[in-house]
Design an enzyme around this catalytic site. Structure first.
Site, PDB file in Angstrom:
ATOM      1  N   ASP A   1      -5.556  -0.455  -2.718  1.00 15.19           N
ATOM      2  CA  ASP A   1      -4.397  -0.962  -1.974  1.00 15.19           C
ATOM      3  C   ASP A   1      -3.899  -2.278  -2.560  1.00 15.19           C
ATOM      4  OD1 ASP A   1      -2.461  -0.872  -0.039  1.00 15.19           O
ATOM      5  OD2 ASP A   1      -3.739  -1.611   1.575  1.00 15.19           O
TER       6      ASP A   1
ATOM      7  N   TRP B   1       1.360  -6.729  -5.284  1.00 11.97           N
ATOM      8  CA  TRP B   1       1.067  -7.295  -6.609  1.00 11.97           C
ATOM      9  C   TRP B   1       2.354  -7.335  -7.438  1.00 11.97           C
ATOM     10  CZ3 TRP B   1       1.513  -5.881 -11.694  1.00 11.97           C
ATOM     11  CH2 TRP B   1       0.769  -6.628 -12.624  1.00 11.97           C
TER      12      TRP B   1
ATOM     13  N   ARG C   1       8.008  -2.207  -6.857  1.00 12.53           N
ATOM     14  CA  ARG C   1       6.689  -1.746  -6.410  1.00 12.53           C
ATOM     15  C   ARG C   1       6.042  -0.764  -7.401  1.00 12.53           C
ATOM     16  NH1 ARG C   1       5.144  -2.004  -1.279  1.00 12.53           N
ATOM     17  NH2 ARG C   1       4.136   0.008  -1.539  1.00 12.53           N
TER      18      ARG C   1
ATOM     19  N   HIS D   1       2.036   0.220  -9.246  1.00 13.11           N
ATOM     20  CA  HIS D   1       1.280   1.485  -9.329  1.00 13.11           C
ATOM     21  C   HIS D   1       0.890   1.741 -10.782  1.00 13.11           C
ATOM     22  CE1 HIS D   1       2.204   2.100  -5.210  1.00 13.11           C
ATOM     23  NE2 HIS D   1       3.475   2.417  -5.366  1.00 13.11           N
TER      24      HIS D   1
ATOM     25  N   THR E   1      -1.381  11.365   3.349  1.00  6.11           N
ATOM     26  CA  THR E   1      -0.367  12.219   3.981  1.00  6.11           C
ATOM     27  C   THR E   1       0.780  11.342   4.497  1.00  6.11           C
ATOM     28  OG1 THR E   1      -2.203  13.611   4.652  1.00  6.11           O
ATOM     29  CG2 THR E   1      -0.108  14.039   5.717  1.00  6.11           C
TER      30      THR E   1
ATOM     31  N   ASN F   1       1.839   8.630   3.218  1.00  5.53           N
ATOM     32  CA  ASN F   1       2.618   8.009   2.140  1.00  5.53           C
ATOM     33  C   ASN F   1       3.914   8.769   1.806  1.00  5.53           C
ATOM     34  OD1 ASN F   1      -0.348   6.849   0.368  1.00  5.53           O
ATOM     35  ND2 ASN F   1       0.999   5.683   1.723  1.00  5.53           N
TER      36      ASN F   1
ATOM     37  N   ARG G   1     -12.216  -1.527   0.136  1.00  6.61           N
ATOM     38  CA  ARG G   1     -10.755  -1.564   0.259  1.00  6.61           C
ATOM     39  C   ARG G   1     -10.256  -2.886  -0.307  1.00  6.61           C
ATOM     40  NH1 ARG G   1      -6.609   0.572   4.769  1.00  6.61           N
ATOM     41  NH2 ARG G   1      -4.735   0.047   3.604  1.00  6.61           N
TER      42      ARG G   1
ATOM     43  N   GLU H   1     -21.368   1.441   4.283  1.00  5.32           N
ATOM     44  CA  GLU H   1     -21.167  -0.014   4.329  1.00  5.32           C
ATOM     45  C   GLU H   1     -19.725  -0.268   3.901  1.00  5.32           C
ATOM     46  OE1 GLU H   1     -23.278  -2.244   5.446  1.00  5.32           O
ATOM     47  OE2 GLU H   1     -24.781  -0.688   5.812  1.00  5.32           O
TER      48      GLU H   1
HETATM   49  C1  IPE Z   1      -3.793   3.747   2.103  1.00  7.26           C
HETATM   50  O1  IPE Z   1      -2.970   2.680   1.759  1.00  7.26           O
HETATM   51  C2  IPE Z   1      -3.504   4.940   1.242  1.00  7.26           C
HETATM   52  C3  IPE Z   1      -3.792   4.788  -0.181  1.00  7.26           C
HETATM   53  C4  IPE Z   1      -4.370   3.781  -0.756  1.00  7.26           C
HETATM   54  C5  IPE Z   1      -3.437   5.916  -0.985  1.00  7.26           C
HETATM   55  P1  IPE Z   1      -1.642   2.366   2.553  1.00  7.26           P
HETATM   56  O2  IPE Z   1      -1.064   1.137   1.955  1.00  7.26           O
HETATM   57  O3  IPE Z   1      -0.771   3.558   2.606  1.00  7.26           O
HETATM   58  O4  IPE Z   1      -2.193   2.089   4.020  1.00  7.26           O
HETATM   59  P2  IPE Z   1      -1.548   1.324   5.246  1.00  7.26           P
HETATM   60  O5  IPE Z   1      -0.225   1.935   5.506  1.00  7.26           O
HETATM   61  O6  IPE Z   1      -1.420  -0.110   4.868  1.00  7.26           O
HETATM   62  O7  IPE Z   1      -2.529   1.502   6.361  1.00  7.26           O
HETATM   63  C1  IPE Z   2      -1.657   1.331  -2.826  1.00 14.90           C
HETATM   64  O1  IPE Z   2      -0.811   0.244  -2.935  1.00 14.90           O
HETATM   65  C2  IPE Z   2      -1.156   2.566  -3.524  1.00 14.90           C
HETATM   66  C3  IPE Z   2      -0.695   3.636  -2.628  1.00 14.90           C
HETATM   67  C4  IPE Z   2      -0.743   3.632  -1.317  1.00 14.90           C
HETATM   68  C5  IPE Z   2      -0.150   4.814  -3.259  1.00 14.90           C
HETATM   69  P1  IPE Z   2       0.423   0.072  -1.962  1.00 14.90           P
HETATM   70  O2  IPE Z   2       1.573   0.783  -2.552  1.00 14.90           O
HETATM   71  O3  IPE Z   2       0.071   0.455  -0.582  1.00 14.90           O
HETATM   72  O4  IPE Z   2       0.683  -1.490  -2.045  1.00 14.90           O
HETATM   73  P2  IPE Z   2       1.017  -2.475  -0.842  1.00 14.90           P
HETATM   74  O5  IPE Z   2      -0.061  -2.276   0.183  1.00 14.90           O
HETATM   75  O6  IPE Z   2       2.356  -2.086  -0.329  1.00 14.90           O
HETATM   76  O7  IPE Z   2       0.985  -3.824  -1.461  1.00 14.90           O
HETATM   77 MG    MG Z   3      -0.731  -0.507   0.985  1.00 19.21          MG
END
Ligand code: IPE
Ligand code: IPE
Ligand code: MG
Length: 252
Positions: free
Chosen positions: A24, A29, A37, A41, A70, A72, A192, A211
């Site tokens: 995450d 970043w 964004r 990735h 799901t 996302n 995480r 853990e």
């Molecule tokens: C969880 O991250 C899913 C993945 C890392 C693929 P999210 O960024 O989607 O989670 P929330 O929405 O902050 O809980």
């Molecule tokens: C995790 O990073 C990747 C996916 C969920 C696919 P995020 O895209 O959730 O990044 P933030 O949390 O918005 O910074």
């Molecule tokens: Mg995220």
């Protein structure tokens, strides 16, 4: 502390058998650097490679990465499409590394809803690496734990209907066998990144006694050294599984 010093402190006899991560912080970043964004990735792929390599080198047999939930799908179309094609590129580019390191690719989640190209790349990667046995790298893709548990319930109900399973015989083992993760041991360590303190519908059944380790480091910055820190933290914890501290340290 340097990477090597940290690595040497790890007790190889007490490694977690299965590490699951929620990758995450890619979006934040990228934003912090003034980019879109999607750039985050793309940068996150290097972290995937580092962590996979580090687990293989140490001898962690199972690594599971949450790549797309799901939920996302609710993101802007542009971002979803970019993530889906990044997956195709990444699987293609990383095939050699997977083969050279004897790593088996695996996936959990509802793959039927993935774009054809993404699903094909994934299934091809899984097929080509199926006999590798040093480590299993599982991607959670279009995955959510409640979906998985719901599907397991449906499958079990069907088998009850046909008389294959008697309701009174349903136990944890049977439920486990109907989850996407059947055949994988439960994760012992869940990491995480990005400072969020939640599970986000990830492996709810399987993480029952894992853990949990949370770090503020954003996924694109996550390197081997951060993984070693997480493993050392894990190794310093007392896992009691409901018993008393004295019982687990054999003082009784
Ligand atoms: C969880 O991250 C899913 C993945 C890392 C693929 P999210 O960024 O989607 O989670 P929330 O929405 O902050 O809980
Ligand atoms: C995790 O990073 C990747 C996916 C969920 C696919 P995020 O895209 O959730 O990044 P933030 O949390 O918005 O910074
Ligand atoms: Mg995220």
């Amino acid at each position: 502390m340097s990477e090597d010093l940290l690595k040497n402190k790890i007790d190889l006899l007490k490694l977690p058998e299965h590490i699951a991560t929620i990758m995450d912080g890619n979006g934040r970043w990228a934003k912090s650097q003034g980019h879109l964004r999607v750039f985050g990735h793309k940068k996150g792929v290097k972290s995937v490679r580092e962590i996979t390599e580090a687990c293989a080198e140490l001898g962690v047999p199972y690594l599971t990465l949450y790549a797309f939930s799901t939920e996302n799908w609710q993101r802007p179309k542009l971002e979803v499409n970019a993530l889906m094609s990044l997956l195709v590129d990444t699987i293609g580019n990383e095939m050699r590394t997977l083969q050279e390191n004897n790593i088996k690719l695996n996936a959990i989640g509802d793959l039927s809803r993935l774009p054809n190209k993404t699903r094909k790349a994934l299934l091809n990667g899984i097929e080509k690496t199926q006999s590798n046995d040093r480590m299993t790298l599982t991607l959670a893709l279009n995955y959510s734990s409640r979906w998985e548990i719901t599907m397991a319930m449906k499958k079990i109900a069907e088998r009850v209907k046909t008389g294959e399973i008697m309701p009174e015989n349903i136990d944890e083992e049977i439920i486990q066998q109907h989850l996407e993760t059947s055949g994988l041991p439960d994760p012992e360590l869940m990491i995480r990144t990005s400072g969020e303190l939640r599970i986000s519908n990830y492996l709810l059944w399987q993480l029952a006694y894992a853990e949990l380790y949370f770090t503020d480091v954003l996924w694109p910055d996550f390197r081997k050294v951060h993984l070693y820190e997480a493993i050392l933290d894990f190794q310093n914890r007392e896992r009691r599984f409901g018993k008393t501290g004295d019982q687990v340290s054999n003082k009784t």
